[in-house]
Write an enzyme that holds these catalytic residues in place. Structure first.
Site, PDB file in Angstrom:
ATOM      1  N   HIS A 116      -5.714   7.446  -2.264  1.00  0.00           N
ATOM      2  CA  HIS A 116      -6.640   6.454  -1.710  1.00  0.00           C
ATOM      3  C   HIS A 116      -7.857   6.261  -2.597  1.00  0.00           C
ATOM      4  O   HIS A 116      -8.402   7.224  -3.133  1.00  0.00           O
ATOM      5  CB  HIS A 116      -7.099   6.874  -0.307  1.00  0.00           C
ATOM      6  CG  HIS A 116      -6.038   6.687   0.724  1.00  0.00           C
ATOM      7  ND1 HIS A 116      -5.824   7.555   1.759  1.00  0.00           N
ATOM      8  CD2 HIS A 116      -5.114   5.702   0.856  1.00  0.00           C
ATOM      9  CE1 HIS A 116      -4.811   7.124   2.490  1.00  0.00           C
ATOM     10  NE2 HIS A 116      -4.356   6.005   1.967  1.00  0.00           N
ATOM     11  N   HIS A 176       1.475   4.381  -2.800  1.00  0.00           N
ATOM     12  CA  HIS A 176       1.506   5.845  -2.686  1.00  0.00           C
ATOM     13  C   HIS A 176       2.762   6.403  -3.356  1.00  0.00           C
ATOM     14  O   HIS A 176       2.711   7.354  -4.115  1.00  0.00           O
ATOM     15  CB  HIS A 176       1.525   6.275  -1.216  1.00  0.00           C
ATOM     16  CG  HIS A 176       0.194   6.179  -0.533  1.00  0.00           C
ATOM     17  ND1 HIS A 176      -0.966   6.646  -1.093  1.00  0.00           N
ATOM     18  CD2 HIS A 176      -0.156   5.689   0.686  1.00  0.00           C
ATOM     19  CE1 HIS A 176      -1.969   6.441  -0.261  1.00  0.00           C
ATOM     20  NE2 HIS A 176      -1.509   5.854   0.831  1.00  0.00           N
ATOM     21  N   TYR A 226      -9.537   2.045   1.944  1.00  0.00           N
ATOM     22  CA  TYR A 226      -9.550   1.939   3.397  1.00  0.00           C
ATOM     23  C   TYR A 226     -10.707   1.064   3.866  1.00  0.00           C
ATOM     24  O   TYR A 226     -11.686   0.884   3.171  1.00  0.00           O
ATOM     25  CB  TYR A 226      -9.645   3.336   4.019  1.00  0.00           C
ATOM     26  CG  TYR A 226      -8.290   3.896   4.407  1.00  0.00           C
ATOM     27  CD1 TYR A 226      -7.142   3.447   3.782  1.00  0.00           C
ATOM     28  CD2 TYR A 226      -8.167   4.845   5.395  1.00  0.00           C
ATOM     29  CE1 TYR A 226      -5.905   3.947   4.142  1.00  0.00           C
ATOM     30  CE2 TYR A 226      -6.931   5.360   5.755  1.00  0.00           C
ATOM     31  CZ  TYR A 226      -5.802   4.904   5.121  1.00  0.00           C
ATOM     32  OH  TYR A 226      -4.578   5.398   5.479  1.00  0.00           O
ATOM     33  N   HIS A 242       0.838  -1.206   0.000  1.00  0.00           N
ATOM     34  CA  HIS A 242       0.000   0.000   0.000  1.00  0.00           C
ATOM     35  C   HIS A 242       0.876   1.261   0.000  1.00  0.00           C
ATOM     36  O   HIS A 242       0.644   2.185  -0.784  1.00  0.00           O
ATOM     37  CB  HIS A 242      -0.907  -0.032   1.239  1.00  0.00           C
ATOM     38  CG  HIS A 242      -1.755   1.177   1.451  1.00  0.00           C
ATOM     39  ND1 HIS A 242      -3.110   1.194   1.166  1.00  0.00           N
ATOM     40  CD2 HIS A 242      -1.466   2.419   1.930  1.00  0.00           C
ATOM     41  CE1 HIS A 242      -3.606   2.392   1.456  1.00  0.00           C
ATOM     42  NE2 HIS A 242      -2.632   3.148   1.933  1.00  0.00           N
ATOM     43  N   GLU A 243       1.887   1.285   0.853  1.00  0.00           N
ATOM     44  CA  GLU A 243       2.735   2.480   0.954  1.00  0.00           C
ATOM     45  C   GLU A 243       3.567   2.681  -0.314  1.00  0.00           C
ATOM     46  O   GLU A 243       3.778   3.810  -0.752  1.00  0.00           O
ATOM     47  CB  GLU A 243       3.644   2.400   2.191  1.00  0.00           C
ATOM     48  CG  GLU A 243       2.911   2.320   3.533  1.00  0.00           C
ATOM     49  CD  GLU A 243       1.852   3.403   3.743  1.00  0.00           C
ATOM     50  OE1 GLU A 243       1.925   4.461   3.090  1.00  0.00           O
ATOM     51  OE2 GLU A 243       0.933   3.170   4.557  1.00  0.00           O
TER      52      GLU A 243
END
Ligand SMILES: [Zn+2]
Length: 340
Positions: free
Chosen positions: A199, A193, A250, A189-190
């Site tokens: 998101h 980014h 999320y 996930h990071e």
């Protein structure tokens, strides 16, 4: 219906304190579940801390950020480079024009030649999380990850109080923090980014797919459900619809104060969030951002693109921006647009 839930909150709070399960009839499937509330699936940079919220301009967008230990945190785990923000819109030359604000700036800070340079802090525990996440990206996307040897722009994987990352290549060293609780999935996930993904729940069209139940959101964290649209920006997405299976989505219980879902589908139901790997939609989006050969993206004359927060027209292999006086030539330098 939302109103009645809101009125019940003091009762729920008391029940939560007494450690009893919440006995409300229609809540059986959403009972207070500490694992869901402190959901490891929801990445946060500074767990259990709430900092003051301020509005800053970044890449042509006005966004609410939380100030935490000298960092600006956006939507839980996104770090915003403080020295690239401003308190007013003036520092970006095109901001004052209405048309310039019609974009999400989603294509920001692309890694040249599809190559992401990185280094790992020797003190980082469980380095396999980084290696496995990188393997996953290389197996599924057009991106290459290369251990840094002197390159100036690179990701530095290090420990921290939570999981966090900047969005896109910001220039210089940029940290991805992985606290010991962060999993390989959180690392994916990071990295998502760091290669440019925001998101999934902040998509401009998210209200066609989800409701954000603000009455369940912990006070002081409402800004985490900000969308580009709330700032008056149009969307510019690489995929056509919200993907509940995205690793950038999320959980329904993110920032919940009472164990009730903060994000639900339009029919009121929750959804399953996953952190096992990139979804097919994630992979399509990344590969659209970083086309196959790793060369510069091919821009087609006569088409509009949104780059670094500004919508521009490609014509005669040059860039043009629409003003009330007609099209004016502009040029992109270091991720900022300038008049030519
Ligand atoms: Zn995130």
């Amino acid at each position: 219906m939302r109103k009645s839930k809101f009125l019940l909150l003091p009762v729920l709070a008391i029940l939560a304190c007494s450690k009893d399960p919440i006995l409300e009839d229609d809540k059986s499937e959403t009972q207070l579940n500490p694992e869901e509330i402190n959901d490891q699936l929801t990445e946060v940079a500074y767990p259990n801390q709430i900092g003051p919220v301020l509005e800053v301009y970044y890449g042509g967008q006005r966004i609410p950020v939380e100030s935490q230990e000298g960092n600006y945190v956006y939507q839980g785990d996104i770090l915003i480079p403080v020295n690239q923000t401003s308190k007013s819109a003036q520092s970006l030359i095109l901001d004052s024009d209405e048309a310039a604000q019609k974009s999400t700036g989603r294509i920001r800070g692309m890694w040249p030649k599809n190559t992401v340079y990185y280094a790992i802090d020797n003190n980082l525990q469980d380095k396999y999380r980084v290696y496995d996440a990188i393997d996953h990206f290389e197996a599924n996307t057009t991106l290459k990850f290369v251990q840094r040897s002197g390159e100036s722009n690179y990701i530095y994987f290090t420990s921290g109080s939570g999981c966090s990352s900047y969005v896109g290549m910001i220039g210089g060293r940029q940290n991805i923090t992985l606290a010991s609780a962060c999993t390989t999935g959180n690392a994916i996930h990071e990295i998502g980014h760091a290669v440019g993904l925001w998101h999934e729940q902040s998509r401009v069209d998210r209200n066609s797919y989800i409701d954000v139940n603000f009455e369940n959101v912990r006070s002081g964290t409402e800004h985490n459900f900000h969308t580009y649209e709330t700032s008056g920006f149009d969307g510019d997405e690489f995929t056509s619809s919200l993907d509940f299976g995205s690793i950038m989505m999320y959980s329904p219980y993110s920032f919940s104060k009472n164990g009730e879902p903060t994000i639900t589908k339009l029919d009121g139901s929750t959804y399953k969030v996953q952190r096992s790997g990139l979804s097919s939609g994630d992979i399509r989006g990344i590969n659209a951002m970083y086309p196959g050969d790793g060369g510069e993206p091919t821009y087609v004359n006569g088409k509009y693109y949104t780059i670094s927060g500004v919508t521009v027209l490609r014509a005669n292999d040059l860039w043009y921006f629409w003003t009330k006086y007609g099209f004016k030539r502009v040029e992109l330098r270091n991720n900022r647009w300038y008049w030519v």
